[in-house]
Design a protein around this motif. Structure first.
Motif, PDB file in Angstrom:
ATOM      1  N   TYR A  53      47.767  16.155  -9.621  1.00 19.83           N
ATOM      2  CA  TYR A  53      46.135  16.344 -10.168  1.00 19.83           C
ATOM      3  C   TYR A  53      45.337  15.825  -9.037  1.00 19.83           C
ATOM      4  O   TYR A  53      44.095  16.458  -8.957  1.00 19.83           O
ATOM      5  N   ASP A  54      45.337  14.740  -8.487  1.00 24.48           N
ATOM      6  CA  ASP A  54      44.358  14.388  -7.552  1.00 24.48           C
ATOM      7  C   ASP A  54      44.250  15.287  -6.265  1.00 24.48           C
ATOM      8  O   ASP A  54      43.262  15.690  -5.753  1.00 24.48           O
ATOM      9  N   ALA A  55      45.526  15.848  -5.734  1.00 30.98           N
ATOM     10  CA  ALA A  55      45.499  16.912  -5.002  1.00 30.98           C
ATOM     11  C   ALA A  55      44.553  17.966  -5.279  1.00 30.98           C
ATOM     12  O   ALA A  55      43.447  18.627  -4.449  1.00 30.98           O
ATOM     13  N   LEU A  56      44.573  18.611  -6.303  1.00 27.05           N
ATOM     14  CA  LEU A  56      44.035  19.717  -6.895  1.00 27.05           C
ATOM     15  C   LEU A  56      42.530  19.423  -7.133  1.00 27.05           C
ATOM     16  O   LEU A  56      41.543  20.103  -7.141  1.00 27.05           O
ATOM     17  N   LEU A  57      42.480  17.994  -7.677  1.00 25.47           N
ATOM     18  CA  LEU A  57      41.135  17.613  -7.913  1.00 25.47           C
ATOM     19  C   LEU A  57      40.167  17.618  -6.740  1.00 25.47           C
ATOM     20  O   LEU A  57      38.908  17.891  -6.772  1.00 25.47           O
ATOM     21  N   GLY A  58      40.865  17.066  -5.566  1.00 28.54           N
ATOM     22  CA  GLY A  58      40.123  17.096  -4.436  1.00 28.54           C
ATOM     23  C   GLY A  58      39.631  18.393  -3.687  1.00 28.54           C
ATOM     24  O   GLY A  58      38.604  18.425  -3.256  1.00 28.54           O
ATOM     25  N   HIS A  59      40.414  19.302  -4.018  1.00 27.65           N
ATOM     26  CA  HIS A  59      40.103  20.750  -3.706  1.00 27.65           C
ATOM     27  C   HIS A  59      38.920  21.187  -4.531  1.00 27.65           C
ATOM     28  O   HIS A  59      37.928  21.966  -3.924  1.00 27.65           O
ATOM     29  N   ALA A  60      39.016  21.043  -5.839  1.00 31.90           N
ATOM     30  CA  ALA A  60      37.865  21.417  -6.800  1.00 31.90           C
ATOM     31  C   ALA A  60      36.587  20.539  -6.172  1.00 31.90           C
ATOM     32  O   ALA A  60      35.517  21.432  -6.600  1.00 31.90           O
ATOM     33  N   ALA A  61      36.678  19.392  -6.012  1.00 33.57           N
ATOM     34  CA  ALA A  61      35.378  18.652  -5.488  1.00 33.57           C
ATOM     35  C   ALA A  61      34.649  19.069  -4.357  1.00 33.57           C
ATOM     36  O   ALA A  61      33.615  19.130  -4.133  1.00 33.57           O
ATOM     37  N   THR A  62      35.497  19.952  -3.529  1.00 38.54           N
ATOM     38  CA  THR A  62      35.049  20.219  -2.295  1.00 38.54           C
ATOM     39  C   THR A  62      34.923  21.718  -2.018  1.00 38.54           C
ATOM     40  O   THR A  62      34.763  22.166  -0.843  1.00 38.54           O
ATOM     41  N   HIS A  63      35.286  22.559  -3.057  1.00 35.24           N
ATOM     42  CA  HIS A  63      35.115  23.949  -3.036  1.00 35.24           C
ATOM     43  C   HIS A  63      34.418  24.405  -4.188  1.00 35.24           C
ATOM     44  O   HIS A  63      34.783  24.230  -5.320  1.00 35.24           O
ATOM     45  N   PRO A  64      33.558  25.262  -3.911  1.00 32.06           N
ATOM     46  CA  PRO A  64      32.758  26.000  -5.155  1.00 32.06           C
ATOM     47  C   PRO A  64      33.596  26.915  -6.163  1.00 32.06           C
ATOM     48  O   PRO A  64      33.302  27.461  -7.037  1.00 32.06           O
ATOM     49  N   GLN A  65      34.808  27.419  -5.474  1.00 31.28           N
ATOM     50  CA  GLN A  65      35.626  28.367  -6.209  1.00 31.28           C
ATOM     51  C   GLN A  65      36.974  27.895  -6.277  1.00 31.28           C
ATOM     52  O   GLN A  65      37.213  27.328  -5.250  1.00 31.28           O
ATOM     53  N   TRP A  66      37.825  28.391  -6.981  1.00 33.35           N
ATOM     54  CA  TRP A  66      39.012  28.209  -6.729  1.00 33.35           C
ATOM     55  C   TRP A  66      40.052  29.096  -5.753  1.00 33.35           C
ATOM     56  O   TRP A  66      41.333  29.023  -5.569  1.00 33.35           O
ATOM     57  N   SER A  67      39.462  30.165  -5.364  1.00 40.25           N
ATOM     58  CA  SER A  67      39.972  31.107  -4.477  1.00 40.25           C
ATOM     59  C   SER A  67      40.614  30.262  -3.284  1.00 40.25           C
ATOM     60  O   SER A  67      39.837  29.221  -2.839  1.00 40.25           O
ATOM     61  N   ASP A 125      41.347   4.992 -11.046  1.00 40.74           N
ATOM     62  CA  ASP A 125      40.306   4.502  -9.897  1.00 40.74           C
ATOM     63  C   ASP A 125      39.192   5.059  -9.871  1.00 40.74           C
ATOM     64  O   ASP A 125      38.351   4.934  -8.969  1.00 40.74           O
ATOM     65  N   SER A 126      39.149   6.174 -10.903  1.00 40.51           N
ATOM     66  CA  SER A 126      37.779   7.107 -11.094  1.00 40.51           C
ATOM     67  C   SER A 126      36.663   6.234 -11.308  1.00 40.51           C
ATOM     68  O   SER A 126      36.684   5.140 -12.048  1.00 40.51           O
ATOM     69  N   ALA A 127      35.466   6.862 -11.060  1.00 40.13           N
ATOM     70  CA  ALA A 127      34.123   6.033 -11.418  1.00 40.13           C
ATOM     71  C   ALA A 127      33.682   6.001 -12.649  1.00 40.13           C
ATOM     72  O   ALA A 127      34.262   6.795 -13.521  1.00 40.13           O
ATOM     73  N   ASP A 128      33.030   5.159 -13.108  1.00 40.88           N
ATOM     74  CA  ASP A 128      32.714   5.010 -14.559  1.00 40.88           C
ATOM     75  C   ASP A 128      31.921   6.387 -14.986  1.00 40.88           C
ATOM     76  O   ASP A 128      31.998   6.859 -16.067  1.00 40.88           O
ATOM     77  N   SER A 129      31.329   7.083 -14.156  1.00 39.97           N
ATOM     78  CA  SER A 129      30.650   8.317 -14.565  1.00 39.97           C
ATOM     79  C   SER A 129      31.419   9.554 -14.592  1.00 39.97           C
ATOM     80  O   SER A 129      31.183  10.542 -15.317  1.00 39.97           O
ATOM     81  N   GLY A 130      33.006   9.305 -14.309  1.00 42.90           N
ATOM     82  CA  GLY A 130      33.678  10.491 -14.710  1.00 42.90           C
ATOM     83  C   GLY A 130      33.778  11.577 -13.348  1.00 42.90           C
ATOM     84  O   GLY A 130      34.181  12.649 -13.839  1.00 42.90           O
ATOM     85  N   ILE A 131      32.917  11.239 -12.279  1.00 37.45           N
ATOM     86  CA  ILE A 131      32.631  12.287 -11.344  1.00 37.45           C
ATOM     87  C   ILE A 131      33.370  11.834 -10.227  1.00 37.45           C
ATOM     88  O   ILE A 131      33.300  10.705  -9.714  1.00 37.45           O
ATOM     89  N   ASP A 132      34.185  12.863  -9.562  1.00 41.01           N
ATOM     90  CA  ASP A 132      35.122  12.408  -8.398  1.00 41.01           C
ATOM     91  C   ASP A 132      34.139  12.248  -7.179  1.00 41.01           C
ATOM     92  O   ASP A 132      33.266  12.862  -6.991  1.00 41.01           O
ATOM     93  N   ALA A 133      34.560  11.286  -6.439  1.00 43.98           N
ATOM     94  CA  ALA A 133      33.848  10.805  -5.245  1.00 43.98           C
ATOM     95  C   ALA A 133      33.761  11.732  -4.196  1.00 43.98           C
ATOM     96  O   ALA A 133      32.761  11.708  -3.253  1.00 43.98           O
ATOM     97  N   ARG A 134      34.674  12.653  -4.310  1.00 39.81           N
ATOM     98  CA  ARG A 134      34.563  13.740  -3.227  1.00 39.81           C
ATOM     99  C   ARG A 134      33.705  14.585  -3.694  1.00 39.81           C
ATOM    100  O   ARG A 134      33.512  15.609  -2.580  1.00 39.81           O
ATOM    101  N   ALA A 135      32.965  14.853  -4.772  1.00 39.18           N
ATOM    102  CA  ALA A 135      32.160  16.042  -5.105  1.00 39.18           C
ATOM    103  C   ALA A 135      30.870  15.278  -4.579  1.00 39.18           C
ATOM    104  O   ALA A 135      30.079  14.559  -5.313  1.00 39.18           O
ATOM    105  N   VAL A 136      30.376  15.872  -3.499  1.00 38.73           N
ATOM    106  CA  VAL A 136      29.152  15.370  -2.826  1.00 38.73           C
ATOM    107  C   VAL A 136      28.253  16.313  -2.779  1.00 38.73           C
ATOM    108  O   VAL A 136      26.787  16.337  -2.715  1.00 38.73           O
ATOM    109  N   GLY A 137      28.330  17.576  -2.949  1.00 38.58           N
ATOM    110  CA  GLY A 137      27.500  18.819  -3.107  1.00 38.58           C
ATOM    111  C   GLY A 137      26.455  18.972  -1.967  1.00 38.58           C
ATOM    112  O   GLY A 137      26.760  19.008  -0.810  1.00 38.58           O
TER     113      GLY A 137
END
Length: 600
Positions: A53-67, A125-137
């Motif tokens: 889950y953490d690995a796929l979450l990191g991919h989703a947080a740093t890529h705008p698409q799943w391709s 260990d996720s933030a209270d906001s529920g947003i992954d820390a790797r999602a910086v946009g």
């Protein structure tokens, strides 16, 4: 109902004896062998699932698409020995480490991968906001900015090390490099004096300031913070709160925008809205064993399997025998209900079930009979409604056709009065068709409302203004009163339609010199709106039918007073779709009051 006649009670009574004997024989065989196996299996499964889950979450947080995620899925599957599949929320495949030999995916996903709504179970260990820390946009620095910040941080680190500090470089997900001082290793003192004075060790942030000012905020970070503040302040403005007094140049990473309990919701919502274009859309994650479903069997024991199997077989044989003996008596009334249901499906609406069974089966038979009666009534209402619709449409159509044929034959002159009469009949047809369309949408559950904050006083003024000309023409006093300023969230267009129908009916049945009044006020957690008149009233026998379609107080169905007979039915649906209710009180010769109860 006596519980001894309950089907559940009888089945329990039959199985208690058998179950009691089997429990003692099998419990001790299964308990020891299953506890350790289950605990080990659960622990390994949770750890593996969390890693995937953490690995796929990191991919989703740093890529705008799943391709491009297929390679990552294949690597994770090779490392964990699991089959990993990622699909869209509509179960369209994105990536799958399985092959044709694998069974279909289970109905329920193992998790939903969404960097804007992190699962706290799989990532504690996720933030209270529920947003992954790797999602910086938009906070991600350019290469030039990243290099400039890194060089600045390296100079700070060299300065601190020259002072004997243990300083390390840490790169944030945005690409900004920061200097971290290890507090437990710090030991800064001033030169000895007489008498000897030892200075306390400053905190890490203060010691970094010995060497240089913090790296400046980049243009990328400033612009991203400005955009975020616009989103957050727009949300706060909608809620009537003060905007955040934060300078865009003071925030260098997404989590740096501080919030209070009152503003946290808007801050989190603004961050999600800003990050949405930069992260992958939410996807469903399925983790199963290769070649089997997620619920495949686990070897729970290395000894005693044969004893468990033979014990279970013996219990099964005894249970089947006892249950079969009693089942024959239990299924007879169910068979009768099934036969009656088939007859109803063939069109026999008069079928009823005659059974003396009690308990749940008796209740089922009674419910079937009630349903059969309701279906018969609905069929009769449908036929009546078809007849009523034909009746309502026939009169204006015959009038229009008659006058047009007369004009065509030269018997009547197509002058302005005749055109106005034909237009009136056409508008009547249009009004009736619109009412029927609203009822069709309500019956199909597609009558939509679009709630928004409504000023009740302004709404009542609009309704009275729309009908004041008609009221004055017949000498009726039309007034509106609002107690206080009650809060109401509703669809203003649909609410005006409902109140307009009630006011039209009140004016229609109120004599000249009478009065029609609207009154709104707050009572508890509801807003009440009364539409009261001093008209002819409704007798007690007719009150239960006033919301029926095409119902009129005049038994002759005369149109002398106007109306299609659908207004109150539509009003009832409009109030219901707002989550409210409508009630009516009436006295013949005194007047009628309709009261709308709407959630505040």
């Amino acid at each position: 109902m006596a519980r001894r006649h309950s089907l559940l009670a009888r089945l329990l009574a039959m199985s208690v004896l058998v179950a009691g004997c089997s429990i003692g024989a099998t419990a001790w065989l299964a308990a020891q062998s299953t506890n350790s196996a289950i605990n080990q299996e659960i622990g390994e499964t949770l750890a593996t699932d969390a890693k995937i889950y953490d690995a796929l979450l990191g991919h989703a947080a740093t890529h705008p698409q799943w391709s491009g995620v297929q390679q990552l899925v294949a690597e994770l599957a090779a490392q964990t020995g699991r089959r990993i599949a990622v699909t869209t929320t509509t179960r369209a495949p994105i990536a799958d480490s399985g092959g044709p030999q694998d069974p279909p995916l289970p109905k329920t996903p193992s998790a939903v991968v969404d960097p804007l709504a992190v699962d706290p179970v799989l990532k504690p260990d996720s933030a209270d906001s529920g947003i992954d820390a790797r999602a910086v946009g938009p906070y991600r620095l350019t290469d030039a900015e990243r290099e400039d910040i890194r060089q600045h941080a390296q100079r700070q680190q060299a300065c601190l090390r020259a002072r004997g500090e243990q300083a390390t470089l840490v790169e944030l997900p945005t690409g900004r490099t920061t200097v971290q001082v290890l507090d437990q290793q710090a030991s800064a003192r001033v030169p000895p004096t007489f008498p000897l004075v030892v200075a306390p060790t400053p905190p890490p942030a203060e010691r970094i300031g010995w060497c240089a000012e913090p790296p400046p905020t980049t243009a990328t970070e400033t612009e991203a913070t400005r955009q975020l503040l616009e989103l957050v302040n727009a949300c706060l403005s909608r809620q009537g709160l003060e905007p955040l007094a934060v300078a865009p140049e003071s925030v260098v990473f997404p989590e740096g925008l501080q919030s209070t309990p009152e503003t946290k919701r808007c801050v989190d919502a603004g961050r999600r809205e800003q990050l949405a274009p930069y992260v992958s859309p939410a996807a469903q994650l399925f983790i199963t064993r290769p070649g089997s479903s997620i619920n495949s069997a686990v070897d729970l024991s290395t000894v005693g399997v044969a004893r468990i199997a033979w014990t279970a077989l013996g219990v099964l044989v005894v249970t089947v025998g006892v249950t079969a003996l009693a089942a024959s008596r239990l299924v007879r009334p169910i068979t009768a209900i099934t036969a009656a249901a088939r007859r109803m499906g063939d069109g026999d609406r008069s079928v009823r079930v005659d059974t003396r069974a009690r308990g749940e089966i008796g209740e089922l038979a009674a419910a079937f009979n009630a349903m059969s009666e309701q279906v018969a009534r609905s069929e009769q209402q449908r036929r009546t409604m078809v007849s009523d619709v034909a009746h309502e449409l026939r009169t204006p159509l015959v009038n229009v056709r008659g006058w047009l044929e007369a004009a065509q034959d030269g018997v009547a002159t197509l002058d302005q009065p005749l055109v106005a009469s034909l237009l009136e009949e056409t508008l009547l047809l249009q009004h009736l068709v619109d009412d029927l369309q609203d009822l069709a949408l309500a019956d199909a559950g597609k009558l939509r409302v679009y709630p928004e904050p409504v000023h009740v006083g302004a709404l009542l003024e609009q309704v009275t203004a729309a009908h004041r000309g008609r009221a004055e023409a017949v000498g009726i006093e039309l007034t509106a009163t609002v107690d206080g300023d009650p809060d109401l969230t509703a669809d203003p267009t649909r609410l005006r339609q409902a109140l307009g129908n009630l006011v039209s009916n009140a004016l229609r049945f109120t004599r000249p010199g009478g009065r029609v009044s609207l009154w709104a006020r707050r009572e508890g957690d509801h807003v009440l709106i009364d539409v009261a008149d001093t008209g002819v009233g409704i007798d007690a026998e007719s009150l239960p039918h006033i919301f029926d379609r095409f119902w009129r107080a005049e038994k002759s169905r005369s149109r002398d007073r106007g109306g299609s007979g659908l207004g109150l039915a539509i009003t009832h649906h409009l109030v219901a779709v707002h989550g409210g209710r409508i009630e009516v009180r009436s006295t013949v010769g005194v007047g009628t009051t309709f009261t709308l109860h709407l959630p505040a």
